[in-house]
Design a protein around this motif. Sequence first.
Motif, mmCIF file in Angstrom:
data_model
loop_
_atom_site.group_PDB
_atom_site.id
_atom_site.type_symbol
_atom_site.label_atom_id
_atom_site.label_comp_id
_atom_site.label_asym_id
_atom_site.label_seq_id
_atom_site.Cartn_x
_atom_site.Cartn_y
_atom_site.Cartn_z
ATOM 1 N N GLU A 142 0.877 -1.295 0.016
ATOM 2 C CA GLU A 142 -0.114 -0.039 0.026
ATOM 3 C C GLU A 142 0.723 1.364 0.209
ATOM 4 O O GLU A 142 1.951 1.407 0.275
ATOM 5 N N TYR A 143 -0.036 2.365 -0.406
ATOM 6 C CA TYR A 143 0.511 3.516 -0.096
ATOM 7 C C TYR A 143 0.076 4.024 1.327
ATOM 8 O O TYR A 143 -1.096 4.117 1.682
ATOM 9 N N GLU A 144 1.120 4.624 2.333
ATOM 10 C CA GLU A 144 0.777 4.881 3.822
ATOM 11 C C GLU A 144 0.790 6.313 3.887
ATOM 12 O O GLU A 144 1.814 6.872 3.697
ATOM 13 N N LYS A 145 -0.374 6.820 4.112
ATOM 14 C CA LYS A 145 -0.441 8.294 4.016
ATOM 15 C C LYS A 145 0.054 9.044 5.329
ATOM 16 O O LYS A 145 0.876 9.953 4.972
ATOM 17 N N PRO A 146 -0.039 8.597 6.584
ATOM 18 C CA PRO A 146 0.858 9.373 7.848
ATOM 19 C C PRO A 146 2.352 9.265 7.551
ATOM 20 O O PRO A 146 2.716 10.409 7.800
ATOM 21 N N ALA A 147 2.762 8.311 6.933
ATOM 22 C CA ALA A 147 4.436 8.372 6.797
ATOM 23 C C ALA A 147 4.607 8.761 5.596
ATOM 24 O O ALA A 147 6.111 8.872 5.296
ATOM 25 N N ASP A 148 4.032 8.946 4.459
ATOM 26 C CA ASP A 148 3.783 9.311 3.243
ATOM 27 C C ASP A 148 4.907 8.483 2.622
ATOM 28 O O ASP A 148 6.187 8.594 2.167
ATOM 29 N N SER A 149 4.873 7.028 2.695
ATOM 30 C CA SER A 149 5.586 6.118 2.145
ATOM 31 C C SER A 149 4.725 4.877 1.714
ATOM 32 O O SER A 149 3.712 4.664 1.781
ATOM 33 N N TRP A 150 5.595 4.133 0.731
ATOM 34 C CA TRP A 150 5.187 2.807 0.395
ATOM 35 C C TRP A 150 5.403 1.843 1.707
ATOM 36 O O TRP A 150 6.156 1.955 2.176
ATOM 37 N N ARG A 151 4.495 0.972 1.655
ATOM 38 C CA ARG A 151 4.602 -0.144 2.803
ATOM 39 C C ARG A 151 4.080 -1.379 2.458
ATOM 40 O O ARG A 151 3.155 -1.524 1.707
ATOM 41 N N LEU A 152 4.680 -2.358 3.080
ATOM 42 C CA LEU A 152 4.157 -3.990 3.056
ATOM 43 C C LEU A 152 3.805 -4.268 4.437
ATOM 44 O O LEU A 152 4.895 -4.346 5.434
ATOM 45 N N ILE A 153 2.639 -4.661 4.818
ATOM 46 C CA ILE A 153 2.170 -4.845 6.267
ATOM 47 C C ILE A 153 1.804 -6.339 6.164
ATOM 48 O O ILE A 153 1.272 -6.761 5.251
ATOM 49 N N MET A 154 2.129 -6.875 7.308
ATOM 50 C CA MET A 154 1.600 -8.341 7.502
ATOM 51 C C MET A 154 1.169 -8.384 8.855
ATOM 52 O O MET A 154 1.993 -8.391 9.749
ATOM 53 N N PRO A 155 0.102 -8.297 9.183
ATOM 54 C CA PRO A 155 -0.552 -8.290 10.578
ATOM 55 C C PRO A 155 -0.373 -9.782 11.118
ATOM 56 O O PRO A 155 0.127 -10.784 10.628
ATOM 57 N N ARG A 156 0.029 -9.764 12.567
ATOM 58 C CA ARG A 156 0.574 -10.923 13.321
ATOM 59 C C ARG A 156 -0.790 -11.803 13.575
ATOM 60 O O ARG A 156 -0.618 -13.122 13.950
ATOM 61 N N SER A 157 -2.111 -11.481 13.332
ATOM 62 C CA SER A 157 -3.222 -12.456 13.724
ATOM 63 C C SER A 157 -4.297 -12.014 12.723
ATOM 64 O O SER A 157 -4.484 -10.674 12.439
ATOM 65 N N ASP A 158 -5.165 -12.567 12.476
ATOM 66 C CA ASP A 158 -6.462 -12.420 11.881
ATOM 67 C C ASP A 158 -7.479 -11.983 12.848
ATOM 68 O O ASP A 158 -8.614 -12.372 13.086
ATOM 69 N N SER A 159 -7.408 -10.387 13.184
ATOM 70 C CA SER A 159 -8.209 -9.959 14.324
ATOM 71 C C SER A 159 -8.433 -8.500 14.078
ATOM 72 O O SER A 159 -7.545 -7.748 13.298
ATOM 73 N N ALA A 160 -9.232 -7.916 14.606
ATOM 74 C CA ALA A 160 -9.538 -6.534 14.579
ATOM 75 C C ALA A 160 -8.204 -5.530 15.372
ATOM 76 O O ALA A 160 -7.768 -6.121 16.233
ATOM 77 N N GLY A 161 -7.947 -4.726 14.623
ATOM 78 C CA GLY A 161 -6.775 -4.014 15.260
ATOM 79 C C GLY A 161 -5.523 -4.743 15.426
ATOM 80 O O GLY A 161 -4.797 -4.555 16.554
ATOM 81 N N PRO A 162 -4.911 -5.504 14.648
ATOM 82 C CA PRO A 162 -4.087 -6.342 14.807
ATOM 83 C C PRO A 162 -2.584 -5.628 14.980
ATOM 84 O O PRO A 162 -2.364 -4.637 14.228
ATOM 85 N N GLU A 163 -1.607 -6.304 15.660
ATOM 86 C CA GLU A 163 -0.247 -5.916 15.671
ATOM 87 C C GLU A 163 0.153 -6.128 14.441
ATOM 88 O O GLU A 163 -0.183 -7.318 13.643
ATOM 89 N N VAL A 164 0.971 -5.376 13.643
ATOM 90 C CA VAL A 164 1.472 -5.736 12.477
ATOM 91 C C VAL A 164 3.101 -5.486 12.232
ATOM 92 O O VAL A 164 3.605 -4.708 13.266
ATOM 93 N N ASP A 165 3.756 -6.104 11.237
ATOM 94 C CA ASP A 165 4.978 -5.874 11.072
ATOM 95 C C ASP A 165 4.991 -5.403 9.642
ATOM 96 O O ASP A 165 4.215 -5.750 8.970
ATOM 97 N N GLY A 166 5.834 -4.303 9.316
ATOM 98 C CA GLY A 166 5.798 -3.655 8.254
ATOM 99 C C GLY A 166 6.894 -2.855 7.695
ATOM 100 O O GLY A 166 7.069 -1.818 8.243
ATOM 101 N N PRO A 167 7.781 -3.298 6.710
ATOM 102 C CA PRO A 167 8.738 -2.320 6.224
ATOM 103 C C PRO A 167 8.177 -1.401 5.308
ATOM 104 O O PRO A 167 7.227 -1.310 4.836
ATOM 105 N N SER A 168 9.010 -0.092 5.296
ATOM 106 C CA SER A 168 8.446 1.116 4.819
ATOM 107 C C SER A 168 9.565 1.509 3.664
ATOM 108 O O SER A 168 10.703 1.411 3.805
ATOM 109 N N SER A 169 9.343 2.384 2.736
ATOM 110 C CA SER A 169 10.255 3.059 1.782
ATOM 111 C C SER A 169 10.839 4.032 2.426
ATOM 112 O O SER A 169 10.131 4.953 3.273
ATOM 113 N N ALA A 170 12.048 4.385 2.155
ATOM 114 C CA ALA A 170 12.766 5.360 2.798
ATOM 115 C C ALA A 170 12.437 6.827 2.088
ATOM 116 O O ALA A 170 12.500 7.989 2.777
ATOM 117 N N SER A 171 12.238 6.825 0.767
ATOM 118 C CA SER A 171 11.726 8.300 0.222
ATOM 119 C C SER A 171 10.225 8.314 -0.082
ATOM 120 O O SER A 171 9.660 7.072 -0.126
#
Length: 260
Positions: A142-171
């Motif tokens: 996705e494009y992540e608005k708050p950080a103004d970056s590209w991002r790949l996220i993978m939630p840690r669980s199939d749940s509402a408001g999950p904790e996620v891991d996600g690398p972001s673009s530097a630029s």
Amino acid sequence: MAAVGLARARSGGTTAPSALPAASGTGGAAPPPACPSVTSAAATGTASTPVLWWRFGEGAGSIACDASGSGNAATLSAAAGWRPGSPGALQLTSGGYAAGSAPAVRTDRSFTVMAWVYLTDKRAPHGVLSQPGEVSSGFVLEYEKPADSWRLIMPRSDSAGPEVDGPSSASPPALNTWTHLAGRYDADRGTITLFVDGTADESVPHASAWAAAGPIQAGRTWYDGAWTDRFAGSIKDVRAYPQALSTAEIATIARDTRPA
């Protein structure tokens, strides 16, 4: 960098039934057309074989063929269209999206997903690719608005408001230009990596993978039991592989498939 939780502004979210979000109605599953497979090492840019390949070059109609030969054609929603001229692409400007009929990859095993994107708006988050589970998605590119970056996220669980891991673009992403995005999950190493224009941008640990069994989506995200983050712009050459492609393979595909 890893992130715990995910705060986001919703854009175009539509609540779906509590059951697995079936691709139905506009943008839902449809009997696939007779789509011939055109997969070859020369055509794909790597010796690895994709299990999903939406070229989005049809230019008309509501079905995009799966050129991998897997039969996972995409159905365009009523608001989705085709980019005029060359190169052909899926064009999304009014909340449109394209939905597959099945998952593309096992999100609890190694995989690689990628697409060429042409972003035209930064006023909200924009989902490029996602594969839904019951409540959340196994992955979101996705494009992540708050950080103004590209991002790949993978939630840690199939749940509402999950904790996620996600690398972001530097630029920050550039508007109105073609950018190649790729996300790679390496189950053996327990890492997820974001690639921008063929270059690895960031890699973070991810040790809580689970299998999202919903149909793969282009142009929207399934999050907290609702469709949200509709894409603004164009998407083409979507591919998915059932393994972690090498950095060299991803760089080759990005180099050899750049839209003219």
